[in-house]
Scaffold this motif. Structure first.
Motif, PDB file in Angstrom:
ATOM      1  N   PHE A   1      -5.300  -2.553   7.736  1.00 52.96           N
ATOM      2  CA  PHE A   1      -5.529  -1.368   8.574  1.00 52.96           C
ATOM      3  C   PHE A   1      -4.644  -1.395   9.820  1.00 52.96           C
ATOM      4  N   ILE A   2      -4.594  -2.538  10.491  1.00 54.38           N
ATOM      5  CA  ILE A   2      -3.813  -2.654  11.730  1.00 54.38           C
ATOM      6  C   ILE A   2      -2.329  -2.418  11.463  1.00 54.38           C
ATOM      7  N   VAL A   3      -1.790  -3.141  10.485  1.00 52.92           N
ATOM      8  CA  VAL A   3      -0.363  -3.031  10.178  1.00 52.92           C
ATOM      9  C   VAL A   3      -0.045  -1.658   9.590  1.00 52.92           C
ATOM     10  N   GLY A   4      -0.939  -1.139   8.740  1.00 50.26           N
ATOM     11  CA  GLY A   4      -0.708   0.173   8.145  1.00 50.26           C
ATOM     12  C   GLY A   4      -0.674   1.285   9.177  1.00 50.26           C
ATOM     13  N   SER A   5      -1.656   1.301  10.070  1.00 47.31           N
ATOM     14  CA  SER A   5      -1.718   2.344  11.101  1.00 47.31           C
ATOM     15  C   SER A   5      -0.535   2.241  12.061  1.00 47.31           C
ATOM     16  N   THR A   6      -0.216   1.012  12.450  1.00 49.33           N
ATOM     17  CA  THR A   6       0.895   0.792  13.373  1.00 49.33           C
ATOM     18  C   THR A   6       2.225   1.182  12.734  1.00 49.33           C
ATOM     19  N   SER A   7       2.405   0.826  11.465  1.00 46.58           N
ATOM     20  CA  SER A   7       3.642   1.168  10.752  1.00 46.58           C
ATOM     21  C   SER A   7       3.792   2.679  10.600  1.00 46.58           C
ATOM     22  N   LEU A   8       2.675   3.382  10.453  1.00 43.56           N
ATOM     23  CA  LEU A   8       2.715   4.833  10.311  1.00 43.56           C
ATOM     24  C   LEU A   8       3.272   5.477  11.576  1.00 43.56           C
ATOM     25  N   VAL A   9       2.873   4.950  12.724  1.00 44.68           N
ATOM     26  CA  VAL A   9       3.414   5.443  13.998  1.00 44.68           C
ATOM     27  C   VAL A   9       4.922   5.198  14.061  1.00 44.68           C
ATOM     28  N   GLY A  10       5.329   3.981  13.665  1.00 45.79           N
ATOM     29  CA  GLY A  10       6.753   3.650  13.668  1.00 45.79           C
ATOM     30  C   GLY A  10       7.537   4.484  12.675  1.00 45.79           C
ATOM     31  N   ALA A  11       6.949   4.740  11.500  1.00 43.84           N
ATOM     32  CA  ALA A  11       7.621   5.550  10.481  1.00 43.84           C
ATOM     33  C   ALA A  11       7.835   6.978  10.984  1.00 43.84           C
ATOM     34  N   TYR A  12       6.832   7.535  11.663  1.00 41.51           N
ATOM     35  CA  TYR A  12       6.956   8.895  12.196  1.00 41.51           C
ATOM     36  C   TYR A  12       8.059   8.964  13.247  1.00 41.51           C
ATOM     37  N   SER A  13       8.110   7.936  14.099  1.00 44.68           N
ATOM     38  CA  SER A  13       9.149   7.885  15.126  1.00 44.68           C
ATOM     39  C   SER A  13      10.536   7.830  14.486  1.00 44.68           C
ATOM     40  N   ASN A  14      10.684   7.024  13.423  1.00 46.00           N
ATOM     41  CA  ASN A  14      11.973   6.917  12.729  1.00 46.00           C
ATOM     42  C   ASN A  14      12.288   8.184  11.937  1.00 46.00           C
ATOM     43  N   TYR A  15      11.273   8.844  11.409  1.00 44.86           N
ATOM     44  CA  TYR A  15      11.475  10.088  10.661  1.00 44.86           C
ATOM     45  C   TYR A  15      12.066  11.168  11.562  1.00 44.86           C
ATOM     46  N   ARG A  16      11.593  11.215  12.780  1.00 41.05           N
ATOM     47  CA  ARG A  16      12.118  12.200  13.740  1.00 41.05           C
ATOM     48  C   ARG A  16      13.590  11.954  14.040  1.00 41.05           C
ATOM     49  N   LYS A  17      14.035  10.697  13.844  1.00 38.19           N
ATOM     50  CA  LYS A  17      15.442  10.357  14.079  1.00 38.19           C
ATOM     51  C   LYS A  17      16.269  10.454  12.793  1.00 38.19           C
TER      52      LYS A  17
ATOM     53  N   LEU B   1      19.211  -1.078  -3.319  1.00 36.48           N
ATOM     54  CA  LEU B   1      19.497   0.346  -3.191  1.00 36.48           C
ATOM     55  C   LEU B   1      20.711   0.648  -2.319  1.00 36.48           C
ATOM     56  N   GLY B   2      21.272  -0.366  -1.666  1.00 36.22           N
ATOM     57  CA  GLY B   2      22.445  -0.146  -0.829  1.00 36.22           C
ATOM     58  C   GLY B   2      22.161   0.708   0.392  1.00 36.22           C
ATOM     59  N   MET B   3      20.935   0.665   0.897  1.00 31.38           N
ATOM     60  CA  MET B   3      20.549   1.499   2.031  1.00 31.38           C
ATOM     61  C   MET B   3      21.028   0.887   3.337  1.00 31.38           C
ATOM     62  N   PRO B   4      21.569   1.689   4.257  1.00 32.14           N
ATOM     63  CA  PRO B   4      21.942   1.166   5.576  1.00 32.14           C
ATOM     64  C   PRO B   4      20.738   0.564   6.284  1.00 32.14           C
ATOM     65  N   MET B   5      20.981  -0.468   7.101  1.00 34.11           N
ATOM     66  CA  MET B   5      19.882  -1.200   7.729  1.00 34.11           C
ATOM     67  C   MET B   5      18.959  -0.298   8.538  1.00 34.11           C
ATOM     68  N   LYS B   6      19.523   0.640   9.289  1.00 33.09           N
ATOM     69  CA  LYS B   6      18.699   1.519  10.131  1.00 33.09           C
ATOM     70  C   LYS B   6      17.717   2.315   9.285  1.00 33.09           C
ATOM     71  N   GLU B   7      18.188   2.871   8.162  1.00 31.61           N
ATOM     72  CA  GLU B   7      17.312   3.646   7.287  1.00 31.61           C
ATOM     73  C   GLU B   7      16.350   2.733   6.535  1.00 31.61           C
ATOM     74  N   ALA B   8      16.789   1.508   6.240  1.00 29.90           N
ATOM     75  CA  ALA B   8      15.917   0.559   5.548  1.00 29.90           C
ATOM     76  C   ALA B   8      14.706   0.218   6.407  1.00 29.90           C
ATOM     77  N   VAL B   9      14.918   0.061   7.713  1.00 33.21           N
ATOM     78  CA  VAL B   9      13.819  -0.254   8.629  1.00 33.21           C
ATOM     79  C   VAL B   9      12.808   0.893   8.665  1.00 33.21           C
ATOM     80  N   GLY B  10      13.302   2.129   8.833  1.00 35.56           N
ATOM     81  CA  GLY B  10      12.416   3.284   8.899  1.00 35.56           C
ATOM     82  C   GLY B  10      11.674   3.519   7.590  1.00 35.56           C
ATOM     83  N   THR B  11      12.385   3.411   6.465  1.00 36.23           N
ATOM     84  CA  THR B  11      11.764   3.610   5.153  1.00 36.23           C
ATOM     85  C   THR B  11      10.770   2.499   4.854  1.00 36.23           C
ATOM     86  N   SER B  12      11.103   1.276   5.259  1.00 37.37           N
ATOM     87  CA  SER B  12      10.203   0.136   5.081  1.00 37.37           C
ATOM     88  C   SER B  12       8.873   0.384   5.786  1.00 37.37           C
TER      89      SER B  12
END
Length: 266
Positions: free
Chosen positions: A48-64, A179-190
Motif C-alpha cells: 500500500f505504501i509503495v503503491g500509493s507513493t509510486s502513483l504520485v510519482g507516476a502522475y508527476s512523470n506523466y505530466r512531463k 524494450l530499449g526505453m530511455p532511462m527517464k521514461e523507464a523511471v516514470g513507466t516503472s
C-alpha cells in the motif's frame, strides 16, 4: 527509534523519486525492525505504501511526458495478475512453522526476512554495477521480446506478491535492456507499473489482516512527501552515482538482516 523510523519513511519516497525504485527495499525493514510489525503484515503494508507513493510519482512523470501508458499496461498485465493471485490465494496458505533443519525450526517470518535480504543483496549488486546503456528501438524491441517481457512480468509479480517488493530495481533494467526505453521514461513507466502491481496486490490482502489504517495512511503520507522531494533532488544529483551509493547502502542492510535473522536460529 520511532523518530528515526519516520525519517526513514521519508527516504522510502525519496528513493522512488530519484531512481524509480528501491522504496520497498526500505519499507519492509523499516516496518519490521523500527515499528515492530510482523514480516507478513509488513509485506502487505509495504504494497500500500509503495503503491500509493509510486502513483504520485507516476502522475508527476506523466505530466512531463515520461510515462509510456501502453507499455505499462502491456508489461503490467502479467505482473498485476500474478501479484493479485499470489496475495489472494497463496499467501493465506503459508503456515507459520514451515519446516525443520535438524534442531532448527524455520518459520514464515524468518524465511520471509532472509529471502527479502537475499533479494536486497542481489538488487544492490545490480545497482552498484549498473551502467548507462544506449536506448534501442522501443517499437521493434516490444514486438520481438513479448515472451521475455511476459516472463519478466510473472517473475516481478511473484517477487512483489511474496515479499511485498514493488520490483523497481528489476523493472528498470528490463524496460531499458529488453524494450530499449530511455532511462527517464523507464523511471516514470516503472513507477506506474509498481503502483498498479502494489495496489492491486494489496487489494488481494483485504480481509486477511487487521489493518491499522491510521498508521498506514500516516506512513504513506510521509513517503509521498519524500517522493516529491526525490523528484526535485533527481534534477540536481548524478543518477549513476546516486544509484551506486544507494546500492552500497542496500548491500549493508541486506547483510545485516541476514546475520540478524540467522542469529535467531541459535
Amino acid at each position: 527509534m520511532e523518530i528515526i523510523a519516520y525519517i526513514a519513511s521519508v527516504f522510502i519516497g525519496i528513493s522512488l523519486g530519484m531512481i524509480g525504485g528501491g522504496g520497498s527495499i526500505l519499507t519492509v525493514p523499516v516496518l519490521v525492525y523500527m515499528f515492530g510489525i510482523s514480516p507478513l503484515v509488513s509485506t502487505s503494508y509495504s504494497l500500500f505504501i509503495v503503491g500509493s507513493t509510486s502513483l504520485v510519482g507516476a502522475y508527476s512523470n506523466y505530466r512531463k511526458g515520461a510515462v509510456k501508458i501502453k507499455t505499462a499496461l502491456l508489461f503490467g498485465s502479467t505482473s498485476i495478475t500474478t501479484v493479485f493471485l499470489t496475495r489472494k490465494f497463496l499467501i493465506p496458505l503459508v503456515p507459520h512453522d514451515l519446516f525443520s533443519i535438524g534442531a532448527f525450526q524455520i518459520t514464515e517470518p524468518l524465511l520471509t526476512m532472509v529471502l527479502f535480504a537475499v533479494l536486497m543483496v542481489a538488487a544492490s549488486v545490480g545497482m552498484i554495477k549498473s551502467k548507462e546503456r544506449k536506448p534501442g528501438c522501443l517499437e521493434c524491441d516490444l514486438k520481438g521480446n513479448i515472451a521475455r517481457m511476459l516472463l519478466s512480468g510473472i517473475g516481478i509479480g511473484l517477487t512483489t506478491g511474496f515479499l511485498g517488493a514493488g520490483g523497481g530495481f528489476l523493472l528498470i533494467p528490463t524496460l531499458v535492456l529488453i524494450l530499449g526505453m530511455p532511462m527517464k521514461e523507464a523511471v516514470g513507466t516503472s513507477l506506474l507499473i509498481i503502483a498498479l502491481n502494489s495496489l492491486i496486490g494489496f487489494a488481494g490482502d483485504i480481509g486477511h489482516f487487521v489493518i491499522d489504517w491510521a498508521f498506514l495512511l500516516k506512513i504513506t503520507g510521509i513517503a509521498m512527501a519524500g517522493i516529491l522531494i526525490g523528484g526535485i533532488l533527481a534534477k540536481k544529483v548524478n543518477a549513476t552515482s546516486l544509484k551506486k551509493g544507494f546500492g552500497w547502502f542496500v548491500l549493508v542492510m541486506g547483510i545485516y538482516i541476514i546475520s540478524s535473522e540467522l542469529m535467531h536460529l541459535k
